[in-house]
Motif scaffolding. Sequence first.
Motif, PDB file in Angstrom:
ATOM      1  N   PHE A  18       0.836  -1.202   0.000  1.00  0.00           N
ATOM      2  CA  PHE A  18       0.000   0.000   0.000  1.00  0.00           C
ATOM      3  C   PHE A  18       0.875   1.257   0.000  1.00  0.00           C
ATOM      4  CE2 PHE A  18      -2.152   3.397   2.349  1.00  0.00           C
ATOM      5  CZ  PHE A  18      -3.255   3.573   1.530  1.00  0.00           C
ATOM      6  N   LEU A  19       1.932   1.249   0.820  1.00  0.00           N
ATOM      7  CA  LEU A  19       2.809   2.418   0.886  1.00  0.00           C
ATOM      8  C   LEU A  19       3.508   2.656  -0.451  1.00  0.00           C
ATOM      9  CD1 LEU A  19       4.363   2.028   4.440  1.00  0.00           C
ATOM     10  CD2 LEU A  19       2.654   3.679   3.684  1.00  0.00           C
ATOM     11  N   TYR A  22       0.927   4.330  -2.553  1.00  0.00           N
ATOM     12  CA  TYR A  22       0.627   5.666  -2.030  1.00  0.00           C
ATOM     13  C   TYR A  22       1.769   6.644  -2.310  1.00  0.00           C
ATOM     14  CZ  TYR A  22      -0.459   9.371   1.294  1.00  0.00           C
ATOM     15  OH  TYR A  22      -0.707  10.595   1.863  1.00  0.00           O
ATOM     16  N   ARG A  26       0.680   9.723  -4.525  1.00  0.00           N
ATOM     17  CA  ARG A  26       0.020  10.656  -3.608  1.00  0.00           C
ATOM     18  C   ARG A  26       0.042  12.089  -4.133  1.00  0.00           C
ATOM     19  NH1 ARG A  26       4.539  12.807  -0.826  1.00  0.00           N
ATOM     20  NH2 ARG A  26       3.640  13.592   1.101  1.00  0.00           N
ATOM     21  N   SER A  27       1.211  12.553  -4.587  1.00  0.00           N
ATOM     22  CA  SER A  27       1.298  13.945  -5.038  1.00  0.00           C
ATOM     23  C   SER A  27       0.434  14.226  -6.264  1.00  0.00           C
ATOM     24  CB  SER A  27       2.763  14.323  -5.321  1.00  0.00           C
ATOM     25  OG  SER A  27       3.465  14.421  -4.113  1.00  0.00           O
ATOM     26  N   PHE A  30      -3.242  14.208  -5.135  1.00  0.00           N
ATOM     27  CA  PHE A  30      -3.558  15.355  -4.282  1.00  0.00           C
ATOM     28  C   PHE A  30      -3.604  16.644  -5.110  1.00  0.00           C
ATOM     29  CE2 PHE A  30      -1.988  19.014  -1.905  1.00  0.00           C
ATOM     30  CZ  PHE A  30      -2.922  19.087  -0.884  1.00  0.00           C
ATOM     31  N   GLN A  31      -2.610  16.838  -5.958  1.00  0.00           N
ATOM     32  CA  GLN A  31      -2.552  18.084  -6.733  1.00  0.00           C
ATOM     33  C   GLN A  31      -3.690  18.174  -7.744  1.00  0.00           C
ATOM     34  OE1 GLN A  31       1.518  17.960  -8.099  1.00  0.00           O
ATOM     35  NE2 GLN A  31       2.253  19.002  -6.251  1.00  0.00           N
ATOM     36  N   TRP A  34      -6.609  19.113  -5.708  1.00  0.00           N
ATOM     37  CA  TRP A  34      -6.498  20.512  -5.265  1.00  0.00           C
ATOM     38  C   TRP A  34      -6.816  21.466  -6.407  1.00  0.00           C
ATOM     39  CZ3 TRP A  34      -3.671  24.791  -6.631  1.00  0.00           C
ATOM     40  CH2 TRP A  34      -3.721  25.869  -5.732  1.00  0.00           C
ATOM     41  N   GLU A  44      -7.318  16.890   0.459  1.00  0.00           N
ATOM     42  CA  GLU A  44      -6.837  15.849   1.374  1.00  0.00           C
ATOM     43  C   GLU A  44      -7.903  14.773   1.579  1.00  0.00           C
ATOM     44  OE1 GLU A  44      -5.412  17.668   4.933  1.00  0.00           O
ATOM     45  OE2 GLU A  44      -3.482  18.200   4.026  1.00  0.00           O
ATOM     46  N   THR A  47      -8.048  12.667  -1.540  1.00  0.00           N
ATOM     47  CA  THR A  47      -6.875  11.787  -1.641  1.00  0.00           C
ATOM     48  C   THR A  47      -7.042  10.576  -0.729  1.00  0.00           C
ATOM     49  OG1 THR A  47      -5.508  13.726  -2.092  1.00  0.00           O
ATOM     50  CG2 THR A  47      -4.365  11.708  -1.458  1.00  0.00           C
ATOM     51  N   GLN A  48      -7.459  10.837   0.491  1.00  0.00           N
ATOM     52  CA  GLN A  48      -7.649   9.726   1.437  1.00  0.00           C
ATOM     53  C   GLN A  48      -8.714   8.754   0.925  1.00  0.00           C
ATOM     54  OE1 GLN A  48      -8.234  10.810   5.546  1.00  0.00           O
ATOM     55  NE2 GLN A  48      -9.357   8.944   5.982  1.00  0.00           N
ATOM     56  N   LEU A  52      -8.278   4.743  -0.245  1.00  0.00           N
ATOM     57  CA  LEU A  52      -9.058   3.727   0.468  1.00  0.00           C
ATOM     58  C   LEU A  52      -9.977   2.982  -0.493  1.00  0.00           C
ATOM     59  CD1 LEU A  52     -10.049   5.157   3.941  1.00  0.00           C
ATOM     60  CD2 LEU A  52      -8.263   3.564   3.332  1.00  0.00           C
TER      61      LEU A  52
ATOM     62  N   LEU B  23      -1.381  14.427   6.188  1.00  0.00           N
ATOM     63  CA  LEU B  23      -2.218  13.631   5.280  1.00  0.00           C
ATOM     64  C   LEU B  23      -1.689  12.199   5.204  1.00  0.00           C
ATOM     65  CD1 LEU B  23      -4.426  13.269   3.114  1.00  0.00           C
ATOM     66  CD2 LEU B  23      -2.760  14.029   1.426  1.00  0.00           C
ATOM     67  N   VAL B  27      -3.885   8.925   6.005  1.00  0.00           N
ATOM     68  CA  VAL B  27      -4.161   7.877   5.017  1.00  0.00           C
ATOM     69  C   VAL B  27      -3.695   6.513   5.533  1.00  0.00           C
ATOM     70  CG1 VAL B  27      -3.585   7.049   2.698  1.00  0.00           C
ATOM     71  CG2 VAL B  27      -4.115   9.452   3.060  1.00  0.00           C
TER      72      VAL B  27
END
Lengths: 182, 116
Positions: A18-19, A22, A26-27, A30-31, A34, A44, A47-48, A52, B23, B27
């Motif tokens: 998962f990491l 992510y 992630r960036s 998120f961007q 945004w 945020e 993204t979360q 999920l 964040l 997460v």
Amino acid sequence: MTEADLVREARQGNEQAFLAIYSRHRSPVFQFAWRLTCSRAAAEDVTQECFLAVVNGAAFDADRAGLRTYLFGIARHLVLRRLRISEREAEEVADITAPVDVLGKLLEAERSALVANAMTLLPVLQREALVLFTFEELSLEEIAKITRVDTGAVKSRLHRARESLRAVLAPLLVSNPQRRCL
Amino acid sequence: MREADPLEALVREWESPEPTPELDRRVISAYRSAIGPPHSSSGGWRKFWNMRVSVPAPALAALVLAIAIVLFWVKPSMGRAVAPSAPGAVTRLNVSGFQPLPNGEARVIPAVEMHK
């Protein structure tokens, strides 16, 4: 390990998998959120929810599209759902997309702020096409998959977005105003 | 085809913030909550002891009935095998022709000699 393997492992509880997903995405996610919402808190949340959704079993077909395209599709869906909700809630609020006096603001605001302002004036469907094309450098086909329209519609949205921006940001386009792209 | 375009260069000046470490924590925490506790060596046994099996009520009733029938038929047949034919002491020893030795000693005679 392929991205499909990572998704499968992450769903089975492998936190490292998962990491890996992510940290890689992630960036951009998120961007993208945004730039569509213009809100850090909303981006945020999106993204979360987006990451999920991957874990909670939203269908991912590696043969159909890459993980990045898939994630942008989920993020887009979440953003549009939020925007629809906020539009309903903000019906009584003053028109926030009213035209701005670009020339007047040019003297007192920074250039990037003007660009940001001009971008937020775009309808969200045009803005997402422009963001995905310009910032994420996705192809027309990839954008079409994410936005669930054909490439012709994507081209049309990009064209209208560019025309609107060209009109609003004309004072800043001092070099060569002739259109070259798309 | 992407070509150099003043408008595109201008649009690229629209900078967006980076996601915060907060964040990331959110997460990862949400992921752990969604997945459940991390796997451990005793996880399999814990899973086994906490396992639930859903059985439809008619199937459960049929199973209980089948077990009761089996017990009903098996128990009497086992009882018949050990049931005494008459109350009191029971012996299976055939003592006809038995004569104890005069000195009261016991002798062991092989079965082959007896048949002779």
